[in-house]
Design a protein around this motif. Sequence first.
Motif, PDB file in Angstrom:
ATOM      1  N   ALA A  59      72.549   6.818  42.759  1.00  0.00           N
ATOM      2  CA  ALA A  59      73.687   7.282  41.975  1.00  0.00           C
ATOM      3  C   ALA A  59      73.349   7.255  40.489  1.00  0.00           C
ATOM      4  N   PRO A  60      73.831   8.220  39.727  1.00  0.00           N
ATOM      5  CA  PRO A  60      73.600   8.202  38.278  1.00  0.00           C
ATOM      6  C   PRO A  60      74.165   6.940  37.647  1.00  0.00           C
ATOM      7  N   ALA A  61      73.492   6.451  36.638  1.00  0.00           N
ATOM      8  CA  ALA A  61      73.937   5.224  35.962  1.00  0.00           C
ATOM      9  C   ALA A  61      75.327   5.417  35.371  1.00  0.00           C
ATOM     10  N   GLY A  62      76.140   4.403  35.511  1.00  0.00           N
ATOM     11  CA  GLY A  62      77.469   4.428  34.930  1.00  0.00           C
ATOM     12  C   GLY A  62      78.528   5.129  35.759  1.00  0.00           C
ATOM     13  N   LYS A  63      78.176   5.653  36.923  1.00  0.00           N
ATOM     14  CA  LYS A  63      79.153   6.349  37.751  1.00  0.00           C
ATOM     15  C   LYS A  63      79.999   5.394  38.582  1.00  0.00           C
ATOM     16  N   GLY A  64      79.537   4.181  38.752  1.00  0.00           N
ATOM     17  CA  GLY A  64      80.351   3.172  39.427  1.00  0.00           C
ATOM     18  C   GLY A  64      80.369   3.255  40.941  1.00  0.00           C
ATOM     19  N   PHE A  65      79.446   3.951  41.541  1.00  0.00           N
ATOM     20  CA  PHE A  65      79.394   3.989  42.996  1.00  0.00           C
ATOM     21  C   PHE A  65      77.946   3.972  43.461  1.00  0.00           C
ATOM     22  N   VAL A  66      77.773   3.736  44.755  1.00  0.00           N
ATOM     23  CA  VAL A  66      76.460   3.660  45.387  1.00  0.00           C
ATOM     24  C   VAL A  66      76.363   4.805  46.395  1.00  0.00           C
ATOM     25  N   THR A  67      75.267   5.527  46.392  1.00  0.00           N
ATOM     26  CA  THR A  67      75.114   6.640  47.336  1.00  0.00           C
ATOM     27  C   THR A  67      74.607   6.135  48.684  1.00  0.00           C
ATOM     28  N   LEU A  68      75.134   6.730  49.711  1.00  0.00           N
ATOM     29  CA  LEU A  68      74.796   6.351  51.087  1.00  0.00           C
ATOM     30  C   LEU A  68      74.430   7.617  51.850  1.00  0.00           C
ATOM     31  N   THR A  69      73.237   7.629  52.433  1.00  0.00           N
ATOM     32  CA  THR A  69      72.804   8.766  53.250  1.00  0.00           C
ATOM     33  C   THR A  69      72.788   8.324  54.702  1.00  0.00           C
ATOM     34  N   THR A  70      73.637   8.932  55.508  1.00  0.00           N
ATOM     35  CA  THR A  70      73.733   8.543  56.922  1.00  0.00           C
ATOM     36  C   THR A  70      72.844   9.436  57.777  1.00  0.00           C
ATOM     37  N   ARG A  71      72.554   8.950  58.967  1.00  0.00           N
ATOM     38  CA  ARG A  71      71.779   9.706  59.934  1.00  0.00           C
ATOM     39  C   ARG A  71      72.710  10.432  60.901  1.00  0.00           C
ATOM     40  N   SER A  72      72.174  11.446  61.529  1.00  0.00           N
ATOM     41  CA  SER A  72      72.846  12.052  62.671  1.00  0.00           C
ATOM     42  C   SER A  72      72.484  11.241  63.912  1.00  0.00           C
ATOM     43  N   LEU A  73      73.191  11.502  65.018  1.00  0.00           N
ATOM     44  CA  LEU A  73      72.838  10.823  66.265  1.00  0.00           C
ATOM     45  C   LEU A  73      71.410  11.159  66.669  1.00  0.00           C
ATOM     46  N   TYR A  74      71.038  12.419  66.482  1.00  0.00           N
ATOM     47  CA  TYR A  74      69.683  12.838  66.838  1.00  0.00           C
ATOM     48  C   TYR A  74      68.655  12.059  66.032  1.00  0.00           C
ATOM     49  N   ALA A  75      68.907  11.892  64.721  1.00  0.00           N
ATOM     50  CA  ALA A  75      67.988  11.134  63.873  1.00  0.00           C
ATOM     51  C   ALA A  75      67.979   9.656  64.247  1.00  0.00           C
ATOM     52  N   SER A  76      69.126   9.129  64.665  1.00  0.00           N
ATOM     53  CA  SER A  76      69.179   7.728  65.100  1.00  0.00           C
ATOM     54  C   SER A  76      68.356   7.524  66.369  1.00  0.00           C
ATOM     55  N   PHE A  77      68.430   8.484  67.304  1.00  0.00           N
ATOM     56  CA  PHE A  77      67.612   8.406  68.515  1.00  0.00           C
ATOM     57  C   PHE A  77      66.125   8.394  68.155  1.00  0.00           C
ATOM     58  N   TYR A  78      65.751   9.272  67.232  1.00  0.00           N
ATOM     59  CA  TYR A  78      64.342   9.359  66.851  1.00  0.00           C
ATOM     60  C   TYR A  78      63.889   8.067  66.170  1.00  0.00           C
ATOM     61  N   PHE A  79      64.756   7.501  65.334  1.00  0.00           N
ATOM     62  CA  PHE A  79      64.431   6.237  64.669  1.00  0.00           C
ATOM     63  C   PHE A  79      64.235   5.135  65.695  1.00  0.00           C
ATOM     64  N   LEU A  80      65.143   5.038  66.668  1.00  0.00           N
ATOM     65  CA  LEU A  80      65.051   3.985  67.679  1.00  0.00           C
ATOM     66  C   LEU A  80      63.887   4.211  68.634  1.00  0.00           C
ATOM     67  N   SER A  81      63.434   5.454  68.759  1.00  0.00           N
ATOM     68  CA  SER A  81      62.312   5.721  69.656  1.00  0.00           C
ATOM     69  C   SER A  81      61.025   5.054  69.174  1.00  0.00           C
ATOM     70  N   ASP A  82      60.985   4.627  67.915  1.00  0.00           N
ATOM     71  CA  ASP A  82      59.833   3.846  67.440  1.00  0.00           C
ATOM     72  C   ASP A  82      59.713   2.534  68.206  1.00  0.00           C
ATOM     73  N   GLY A  83      60.827   2.088  68.790  1.00  0.00           N
ATOM     74  CA  GLY A  83      60.811   0.851  69.553  1.00  0.00           C
ATOM     75  C   GLY A  83      60.413   1.036  71.001  1.00  0.00           C
ATOM     76  N   VAL A  84      60.053   2.251  71.396  1.00  0.00           N
ATOM     77  CA  VAL A  84      59.613   2.525  72.768  1.00  0.00           C
ATOM     78  C   VAL A  84      58.108   2.312  72.845  1.00  0.00           C
ATOM     79  N   GLU A  85      57.702   1.458  73.749  1.00  0.00           N
ATOM     80  CA  GLU A  85      56.279   1.182  73.933  1.00  0.00           C
ATOM     81  C   GLU A  85      55.684   2.204  74.909  1.00  0.00           C
TER      82      GLU A  85
END
Length: 345
Positions: free
Chosen positions: A229-255
Motif C-alpha cells: 500500500a502507498p505510504a500514508g494511505k492507512g491500509f494494508v493490501t491483501l492479495t487472495t488466491r482463487s480455489l484453483y490457486a489454493s489447490f496448486y499451492f497445497l499440491s506442493d505438499g503431495v509426495e
Amino acid sequence: AAATVLALGACTPLSSESILWNRTHLNAAIQQTDAQQLLLNIVRQRYNDPVLFVDIGSISSSMSRSANLNLSAFLPTGPARNSFTTAIGGGVNEAPLVFYSPNTGEKFVRQILSPLDLKTLSLLLQSGWSIERIFLVAVDSINGIRNATSGVGPDGKSPYLTFQQLVLALRDLQRDGRLVASLAPTGDALFLTPTREGVESSSYQSICRILSIPADGAPIRFRLGIGAAPAGKGFVTLTTRSLYASFYFLSDGVEPSAANLAKGTVKARTLKGGPFDEGGTLFRIRHSESEPTDATLMVQYRDAWYYVQETDSDTQTTFALVTMMLMLQSGDPTRMQPLVSIPTG
C-alpha cells in the motif's frame, strides 16, 4: 390327502431406525466420496493435470419392507402321524437413484478461478478458524510479502519466512483473544483490531514492524490489492488466491513417487524454507505403492496411492478448511453474511 395353506403377507411402515440407517449411510458415503474427489484434484495439480469435479445433483431412494408367514399341514388317512411345516420370511427392498452432474459450466469455472473475497475470509475467521491457516492457504501476499514456497525476497531470504513470521504473530493474538476480526459495512475492508492487552504484546509490535504501520492500536485495515500500500494511505493490501490457486499451492505438499520423479512425469519443487519442507506441518499427502493401512483418506492415481495419514491432525484440519472454502465459494454469496459488521473510526 389334503393340504391347507395359510399365507399372511403385509407391507409394514418404515420405522425411524430404518430411515436413520439409510440416511446416515448415504451421508457418510457422500462425505467420503466428496473428500476423495477433492484429494484427487489436489494430487492432479501436483502432476499439472486438469481438475474435474462431479457433483451429486440429487438422490431419490425408495424403501419398502415386507413380512410373510406360511403354514402347511399334511393329514394322512392311515395310521401315519400328522405332519406340519411352517415358514416365516421377510425382506427389505431399497432402490436408490443417484444423479451426477459434472461441474464444467462457466459458473463453476468462474467460482473456482475467482479470488476469494473479504467476506469469505471474515466468515472463516469469525467461525473460529485459525488466521494462520487461513492466510497460509488462501492469501498470496500481504503488503507485497509473498506467501511463496520458492524465490527470494528483497532481503535475500525466502519470502515465506517473513510471511510465516507475520501470520504466526497474528495467530498468537487470535489464540489469546486479543484480536477481533470484523468486516466493514461496505464489505471492501477487513479489520483486525487488537485489544488493549494485545497492543502491549510483542506479537503486535512484530506485526506492525513487518507491515511498516504505526503501532498505535488502531485497527489494521486490509483491502484487496496487489503489492504494498502507498505510504500514508492507512491500509494494508491483501492479495487472495482463487480455489484453483489454493489447490496448486497445497499440491506442493503431495509426495510423488520416486518412479514418477525418475521418469520426469512430475518435477521436484523447491521446499526449503517453505510450509512443505521436512519440518512443515501445514499439509502433507503421502504416497504408497500398495493400499495404505494407516490412512484416514486415500485415493489411487496413476501408479500409486495418495493418502492422509490417520495421525496427521494438521493435514486433516487444513483439508477440512479447504473443504469449507469450496463449499462457500460454490454457494450463493449473496446469502452469506458475516457474523459481525462494525464501522471503524
